[in-house]
Design a protein around this motif. Sequence first.
Motif, short mmCIF file in Angstrom:
data_model
loop_
_atom_site.label_atom_id
_atom_site.label_comp_id
_atom_site.label_asym_id
_atom_site.label_seq_id
_atom_site.Cartn_x
_atom_site.Cartn_y
_atom_site.Cartn_z
N TRP A 22 15.59 53.42 63.91
CA TRP A 22 16.74 54.21 64.34
C TRP A 22 17.69 53.28 65.08
O TRP A 22 17.32 52.66 66.08
CB TRP A 22 16.25 55.33 65.25
CG TRP A 22 17.30 56.32 65.65
CD1 TRP A 22 18.02 57.10 64.82
CD2 TRP A 22 17.71 56.63 66.99
NE1 TRP A 22 18.87 57.89 65.56
CE2 TRP A 22 18.70 57.62 66.88
CE3 TRP A 22 17.35 56.16 68.25
CZ2 TRP A 22 19.33 58.14 68.01
CZ3 TRP A 22 17.97 56.70 69.36
CH2 TRP A 22 18.96 57.68 69.24
N ARG A 23 18.92 53.16 64.58
CA ARG A 23 19.79 52.09 65.06
C ARG A 23 20.14 52.12 66.54
O ARG A 23 20.15 51.08 67.18
CB ARG A 23 21.05 52.04 64.19
CG ARG A 23 20.71 51.77 62.73
CD ARG A 23 21.76 50.94 62.08
NE ARG A 23 21.26 49.60 61.87
CZ ARG A 23 22.04 48.58 61.53
NH1 ARG A 23 23.32 48.74 61.40
NH2 ARG A 23 21.52 47.40 61.33
N PRO A 24 20.45 53.29 67.11
CA PRO A 24 20.83 53.25 68.54
C PRO A 24 19.66 52.89 69.46
O PRO A 24 19.87 52.71 70.66
CB PRO A 24 21.31 54.68 68.82
CG PRO A 24 21.60 55.26 67.48
CD PRO A 24 20.64 54.63 66.54
N ALA A 25 18.43 52.80 68.90
CA ALA A 25 17.26 52.58 69.77
C ALA A 25 17.37 51.30 70.59
O ALA A 25 16.98 51.27 71.75
CB ALA A 25 15.99 52.56 68.92
N VAL A 26 17.93 50.24 69.99
CA VAL A 26 18.04 48.97 70.71
C VAL A 26 18.85 49.16 71.98
O VAL A 26 18.47 48.72 73.07
CB VAL A 26 18.75 47.91 69.85
CG1 VAL A 26 18.73 46.57 70.55
CG2 VAL A 26 18.11 47.80 68.49
N LEU A 73 31.68 46.21 75.70
CA LEU A 73 32.23 44.88 75.98
C LEU A 73 31.28 43.79 75.49
O LEU A 73 31.70 42.79 74.92
CB LEU A 73 32.46 44.70 77.48
CG LEU A 73 33.68 45.40 78.08
CD1 LEU A 73 33.71 45.18 79.59
CD2 LEU A 73 34.96 44.87 77.44
N GLY A 74 30.00 43.99 75.74
CA GLY A 74 29.00 42.99 75.36
C GLY A 74 28.98 42.75 73.87
O GLY A 74 28.67 41.65 73.41
N LEU A 75 29.31 43.78 73.10
CA LEU A 75 29.30 43.63 71.65
C LEU A 75 30.64 43.14 71.11
O LEU A 75 30.72 42.72 69.97
CB LEU A 75 28.96 44.97 70.98
CG LEU A 75 27.51 45.45 71.15
CD1 LEU A 75 27.36 46.87 70.64
CD2 LEU A 75 26.55 44.52 70.43
N PRO A 133 29.85 56.10 70.90
CA PRO A 133 30.18 55.93 69.49
C PRO A 133 30.86 54.58 69.21
O PRO A 133 30.61 53.94 68.19
CB PRO A 133 31.15 57.08 69.19
CG PRO A 133 30.94 58.06 70.28
CD PRO A 133 30.52 57.28 71.48
N LEU A 134 31.69 54.15 70.16
CA LEU A 134 32.37 52.87 69.99
C LEU A 134 31.36 51.72 69.93
O LEU A 134 31.43 50.85 69.07
CB LEU A 134 33.34 52.67 71.16
CG LEU A 134 34.47 51.65 70.99
CD1 LEU A 134 35.31 52.00 69.78
CD2 LEU A 134 35.33 51.63 72.26
N ALA A 135 30.40 51.77 70.85
CA ALA A 135 29.37 50.73 70.87
C ALA A 135 28.55 50.77 69.59
O ALA A 135 28.25 49.73 69.00
CB ALA A 135 28.46 50.92 72.09
N LEU A 141 30.50 49.20 66.77
CA LEU A 141 30.50 47.73 66.86
C LEU A 141 29.14 47.17 66.47
O LEU A 141 29.04 46.13 65.82
CB LEU A 141 30.84 47.29 68.28
CG LEU A 141 32.28 47.51 68.71
CD1 LEU A 141 32.42 47.31 70.21
CD2 LEU A 141 33.20 46.56 67.97
N TYR A 142 28.10 47.89 66.86
CA TYR A 142 26.74 47.43 66.58
C TYR A 142 26.44 47.48 65.08
O TYR A 142 25.85 46.57 64.51
CB TYR A 142 25.77 48.33 67.34
CG TYR A 142 24.32 48.08 67.07
CD1 TYR A 142 23.70 46.96 67.57
CD2 TYR A 142 23.58 48.96 66.29
CE1 TYR A 142 22.37 46.72 67.32
CE2 TYR A 142 22.25 48.73 66.04
CZ TYR A 142 21.64 47.61 66.56
OH TYR A 142 20.33 47.37 66.30
N GLY A 143 26.90 48.55 64.45
CA GLY A 143 26.58 48.72 63.03
C GLY A 143 27.31 47.73 62.14
O GLY A 143 26.72 47.11 61.28
#
Lengths: 327, 279
Positions: free
Chosen positions: B124-128, B186-188, B269-271, B274-276
């Motif tokens: 599940w992607r948001p898990a990280v 910001l980190g991403l 959602p923004l994070a 960026l993550y995806g």
Amino acid sequence: MNRHSDLAIEAEGLVKVFGRTRAVDGVDLAVRTGGVFGFLGPNGAGKTTTIRMLATLLRPDGGRARVLGHDVVREADAVRGRVSLTGQFASVDEDLTGLENLVLLARLFGYRRAGARARAGELLDAFGLVEAAGRQVRTYSGGMRRRIDIAAGIVVTPDLMFLDEPTAGLDPRSRNQVWDIVRALVDQGTSVLLTTQYLDEADQLADRVAVIDHGRVIAEGTPGELKASVGSGALHVRLRDPGRRTEAERLLAGALGVPVRRGPDPAALSARTFDSARAARALSELSDAGIAVDQFALGRPSLDEVFLALTGRPAEAGEAVREEEAA
Amino acid sequence: MTTTSPRPVAGTDERLRAALAPRTRPERPGPLAASLVFGWRALLKIKHVPEQLFDVTAFPVIFLLMFTYLFGGALSGSTSEYLQYVLPGILVMTVTMITMYTGMTLNADVSRGVFDRFRSLPVWRPAVLAGALLGDAVRYTLASMIVVVLGVLLGFRPEGGVVGVLLAVALLVVFSYSLSWIWTTLGLSLRTPNSVVNVSMMIMFPATFLTNIFVDPETMPWWLNAFVSVNPVTHLVTAVRGLMHGTVTAAQVGWVFLACGVLVAVFAPLAMYLYGGKE
């Protein structure tokens, strides 16, 4: 699945643009399942970017790709379930120990606590890392680091593994260990896509090779085919007595049926040939004529030469011809 | 082929083949299980790199001592009286300040390539991100404990009692968790951990100093007062103070939850975007 099911990777016109640079500029690939496919090119050629798109980490700006029958954009999750990625851009956590890294990944794959520890232990044992299991990965040597990276990639044995420059910067012994691991993976039925700048490595491991430069595939085939495409190898001879070079030159030219060149060394001669039987006959004619030979070598063209012939520039500074059979 | 590689250790090859043989895979972990595994990773990192707790422990101690004894006499007539006013604010300040490290550590993960490994997994992607934030919650709680315990030693007497203090800390952790999504974004999106820190500082300094942490906003010029009264950190301080001293109103807590909701609704959602599709 479908008629392409024997293909591990099929890419058509893959494009990735970073700002103004077309890092990948229309890559077409068809990689069969099984064996090692070598992806060869200098730094910045677009190898890693292509792999990142195939492994669903980057969205292509153009073109399509299917990995193990699944579209890398629309069915990314299905792709992720069957491939693994190891290399400079997919590493383990340096702050954690080797054991913790593998347990972490095993748990993410769904192993329970005890199962995860057992699987991690099995992998550490297989990769010769048992003694280092409790140390932080940042203390590992280059070879150990690469092995833990690969072990992390096979916590669940993947059907397709992307290995991004797995031996960059390793000493010969560690490099051989990595090669053994790759061969074992292939024997167990995993397809491997390996990127490398080392032509020697592709020569050793790959069944087929694609050469990439400036974001495009500029040649594809078996290592043998690529070598054949730039011509034959060469016979190099060094005479004991430089005074007999003219005589030897005539004899060799007659026996080999090709022009013989004089090297800058007054005792050296060389001729382009790939026919080892004829080369052997030519050498015995020299000895019949009483011309002593200090050393000879039959060199096959290296992939360096292939790269030079394809791109007009060398892939890296290094030996031009690997002497395959030296006496 | 001239190079026949020597077998590194006898028997390794068989073990290697055995280790590669299983092709069965266990069932995928659910979203919560995956998040907890990433939370466990964050705790392991605290264990191996305890230096990262320095900011959690030193910041609160320095801030509390410095502001209480530097300003206390001048602002409230006595340091012990000022402590009653300033401690909840210092608590909010230290904890919101240390949320910035979320973005920095995340950015380090991205540049070291650890992230790509996680992103290439079928979880599940948001898990990280959720897991990392879970680990952060532990840090926030630890920092809160240090401030409160030190405060009590110095003479802080919360009228809301133990329950009030615990509720205040819980509210603060919820807010910090929501705020962390800004630093995750910001980190991403920034290139280096350093630039993440710099940008975060530029946001956090005005956001924490231009509040009611140190003084009553009534003493400020009207334009500053206007900013302070819409600053979500001000509302958080008011609510935390209210909970600790037993004077809280539902509206005060409501404003904080509203701010949390907005932060998460905008930045989560923004994070994730960026993550995806990073790059």
